[in-house]
Design a protein around this motif. Structure first.
Motif, mmCIF file in Angstrom:
data_model
loop_
_atom_site.group_PDB
_atom_site.id
_atom_site.type_symbol
_atom_site.label_atom_id
_atom_site.label_comp_id
_atom_site.label_asym_id
_atom_site.label_seq_id
_atom_site.Cartn_x
_atom_site.Cartn_y
_atom_site.Cartn_z
ATOM 1 N N LEU A 139 11.704 10.825 19.030
ATOM 2 C CA LEU A 139 12.130 11.743 17.784
ATOM 3 C C LEU A 139 13.329 12.535 18.465
ATOM 4 O O LEU A 139 14.411 12.703 17.540
ATOM 5 C CB LEU A 139 11.278 12.594 17.240
ATOM 6 C CG LEU A 139 10.086 11.979 16.472
ATOM 7 C CD1 LEU A 139 8.980 12.875 16.339
ATOM 8 C CD2 LEU A 139 10.673 11.586 15.278
ATOM 9 N N ARG A 140 13.343 13.125 19.788
ATOM 10 C CA ARG A 140 14.103 13.954 20.215
ATOM 11 C C ARG A 140 15.582 12.976 20.557
ATOM 12 O O ARG A 140 16.485 13.893 20.357
ATOM 13 C CB ARG A 140 13.555 14.671 21.653
ATOM 14 C CG ARG A 140 12.875 15.862 21.205
ATOM 15 C CD ARG A 140 12.247 16.310 22.494
ATOM 16 N NE ARG A 140 11.407 17.456 22.138
ATOM 17 C CZ ARG A 140 10.452 17.807 23.051
ATOM 18 N NH1 ARG A 140 10.212 17.072 24.109
ATOM 19 N NH2 ARG A 140 9.347 18.694 22.526
ATOM 20 N N LEU A 148 18.804 11.984 13.083
ATOM 21 C CA LEU A 148 17.602 12.788 12.598
ATOM 22 C C LEU A 148 17.990 14.185 12.629
ATOM 23 O O LEU A 148 18.464 14.567 13.752
ATOM 24 C CB LEU A 148 16.458 12.345 13.531
ATOM 25 C CG LEU A 148 15.017 12.845 12.842
ATOM 26 C CD1 LEU A 148 14.836 11.848 11.621
ATOM 27 C CD2 LEU A 148 14.026 12.436 13.879
ATOM 28 N N SER A 149 17.966 14.988 11.802
ATOM 29 C CA SER A 149 18.280 16.253 11.660
ATOM 30 C C SER A 149 17.357 17.102 12.420
ATOM 31 O O SER A 149 16.063 16.604 12.624
ATOM 32 C CB SER A 149 18.143 17.053 10.131
ATOM 33 O OG SER A 149 17.038 17.283 9.603
ATOM 34 N N GLU A 150 17.424 18.408 12.924
ATOM 35 C CA GLU A 150 16.443 19.097 13.644
ATOM 36 C C GLU A 150 15.332 19.392 13.033
ATOM 37 O O GLU A 150 14.091 19.424 13.275
ATOM 38 C CB GLU A 150 17.327 20.343 14.130
ATOM 39 C CG GLU A 150 16.587 21.436 14.947
ATOM 40 C CD GLU A 150 17.233 22.640 15.708
ATOM 41 O OE1 GLU A 150 16.621 23.498 16.038
ATOM 42 O OE2 GLU A 150 18.509 22.545 15.475
ATOM 43 N N ASP A 151 15.369 19.732 11.522
ATOM 44 C CA ASP A 151 14.316 19.959 10.837
ATOM 45 C C ASP A 151 13.606 18.852 10.712
ATOM 46 O O ASP A 151 12.107 18.840 10.609
ATOM 47 C CB ASP A 151 14.727 20.592 9.330
ATOM 48 C CG ASP A 151 15.256 21.928 9.318
ATOM 49 O OD1 ASP A 151 15.182 22.690 10.435
ATOM 50 O OD2 ASP A 151 16.001 22.319 8.351
ATOM 51 N N GLN A 157 7.514 15.905 14.471
ATOM 52 C CA GLN A 157 6.996 16.306 15.868
ATOM 53 C C GLN A 157 5.447 16.805 15.627
ATOM 54 O O GLN A 157 4.473 16.789 16.013
ATOM 55 C CB GLN A 157 7.457 17.046 16.639
ATOM 56 C CG GLN A 157 8.984 16.358 17.277
ATOM 57 C CD GLN A 157 9.626 17.327 18.274
ATOM 58 O OE1 GLN A 157 9.235 18.220 19.063
ATOM 59 N NE2 GLN A 157 11.063 17.017 18.521
ATOM 60 N N LYS A 158 5.462 17.852 14.346
ATOM 61 C CA LYS A 158 4.165 18.471 14.052
ATOM 62 C C LYS A 158 3.315 17.334 13.302
ATOM 63 O O LYS A 158 2.048 17.340 13.647
ATOM 64 C CB LYS A 158 4.656 19.389 13.006
ATOM 65 C CG LYS A 158 3.325 20.228 12.747
ATOM 66 C CD LYS A 158 3.473 21.162 11.353
ATOM 67 C CE LYS A 158 2.439 21.931 10.807
ATOM 68 N NZ LYS A 158 1.004 21.194 11.109
ATOM 69 N N GLU A 159 3.882 16.159 12.673
ATOM 70 C CA GLU A 159 2.949 15.300 12.024
ATOM 71 C C GLU A 159 2.228 14.440 13.444
ATOM 72 O O GLU A 159 1.130 14.115 13.133
ATOM 73 C CB GLU A 159 3.742 14.412 11.184
ATOM 74 C CG GLU A 159 3.949 15.249 9.694
ATOM 75 C CD GLU A 159 5.218 14.378 8.962
ATOM 76 O OE1 GLU A 159 5.793 13.440 9.409
ATOM 77 O OE2 GLU A 159 5.114 14.988 7.981
ATOM 78 N N VAL A 160 3.139 13.954 14.217
ATOM 79 C CA VAL A 160 2.721 13.272 15.301
ATOM 80 C C VAL A 160 1.463 14.332 16.081
ATOM 81 O O VAL A 160 0.504 13.543 16.360
ATOM 82 C CB VAL A 160 3.801 13.060 16.188
ATOM 83 C CG1 VAL A 160 3.226 12.710 17.802
ATOM 84 C CG2 VAL A 160 4.629 12.003 15.620
ATOM 85 N N GLN A 161 1.905 15.519 16.097
ATOM 86 C CA GLN A 161 0.760 16.371 16.968
ATOM 87 C C GLN A 161 -0.469 16.473 16.244
ATOM 88 O O GLN A 161 -1.541 16.525 16.666
ATOM 89 C CB GLN A 161 1.360 17.934 17.191
ATOM 90 C CG GLN A 161 0.265 18.731 17.514
ATOM 91 C CD GLN A 161 0.300 18.427 19.218
ATOM 92 O OE1 GLN A 161 0.815 17.979 19.897
ATOM 93 N NE2 GLN A 161 -1.300 18.364 19.424
ATOM 94 N N ASP A 162 -0.330 16.415 14.749
ATOM 95 C CA ASP A 162 -1.551 16.441 13.938
ATOM 96 C C ASP A 162 -2.252 15.080 13.944
ATOM 97 O O ASP A 162 -3.686 14.967 14.198
ATOM 98 C CB ASP A 162 -1.124 16.643 12.469
ATOM 99 C CG ASP A 162 -0.522 17.857 12.225
ATOM 100 O OD1 ASP A 162 -0.844 18.879 12.899
ATOM 101 O OD2 ASP A 162 0.047 18.134 10.864
ATOM 102 N N ILE A 163 -1.514 14.006 14.225
ATOM 103 C CA ILE A 163 -2.271 12.729 14.427
ATOM 104 C C ILE A 163 -2.894 12.601 15.740
ATOM 105 O O ILE A 163 -4.048 12.353 15.840
ATOM 106 C CB ILE A 163 -1.195 11.452 14.301
ATOM 107 C CG1 ILE A 163 -0.755 11.272 12.945
ATOM 108 C CG2 ILE A 163 -1.782 10.202 14.802
ATOM 109 C CD1 ILE A 163 0.649 10.394 12.950
#
Length: 185
Positions: A139-140, A148-151, A157-163
């Motif tokens: 993603l980075r 990919l925009s920063e937002d 990244q948050k969704e990947v962390q949730d998974i």
């Protein structure tokens, strides 16, 4: 791109969880399970195959496994393979089936097995975290390349962390279940 990455991440984490469950199934508890024999292979017409491919393996009682080969000539071969394995169980052969009586575990052996399953669970957690790290790096990289925009990157990244949190929870659940199984008399 983000949707595909999340799907890949979820699939890889699911495979790590399945690998953990497979490892757990092979750890002997006080209860009989046909999965105990999954790692034992016997020679059948020149090919090494699992016992379950040449015999019916059942657990009619909590501490008993019964192996009924489709070809009775395989009885001594199966018996020899079990004796040569690291199960530590002596088979009894009555000419038609092999019976494996699963002995109760000692308290010391139970604690040792709990340590083993905790180590396996930690390995699974590390694998899940490594999958998360790979996804976040991708993603980075996409953000640096401008695709990919920063937002969007932060949201993904948050969704990947949730998974990741979901699968770490599933690992913990599997660990708690296996520990309870081991410690149960």
């Amino acid at each position: 791109m983000v949707k595909q990455l999340k799907e890949e991440t979820r699939n890889k984490m699911e495979k790590s969880l399945e690998a953990l469950r497979h490892e757990f199934a092979q750890i002997r508890t006080g209860r009989a399970s046909p999965a105990l024999l999954d790692t034992i292979r016997v020679e059948y017409y020149g090919t090494m195959v699992p016992i379950s491919h040449i015999a019916n393996v059942s657990a009619p009682e909590a501490r008993l496994l019964v192996i009924q080969p489709w070809d009775r000539g395989m009885l001594p071969v199966i018996e020899k393979a079990i004796l040569g394995s690291d199960l530590g169980i002596t088979p009894s052969n009555d000419g038609t089936v092999i019976r494996l009586s699963i002995p109760s575990l000692t308290e010391e052996r139970r604690r040792e097995l709990v340590r083993v399953v905790r180590r396996l669970a930690e390995d699974a957690r590390v694998a899940v975290r490594n999958i998360r790290r790979e996804a976040v790096e991708r993603l980075r990289k996409a953000q640096r390349e401008g695709t990919l925009s920063e937002d969007e990157s932060r949201r993904a990244q948050k969704e990947v962390q949730d998974i990741t949190d979901e699968y770490i929870g599933k690992v913990e659940e599997a660990l708690a279940q296996k520990e309870a199984e081991i410690l149960e008399e």
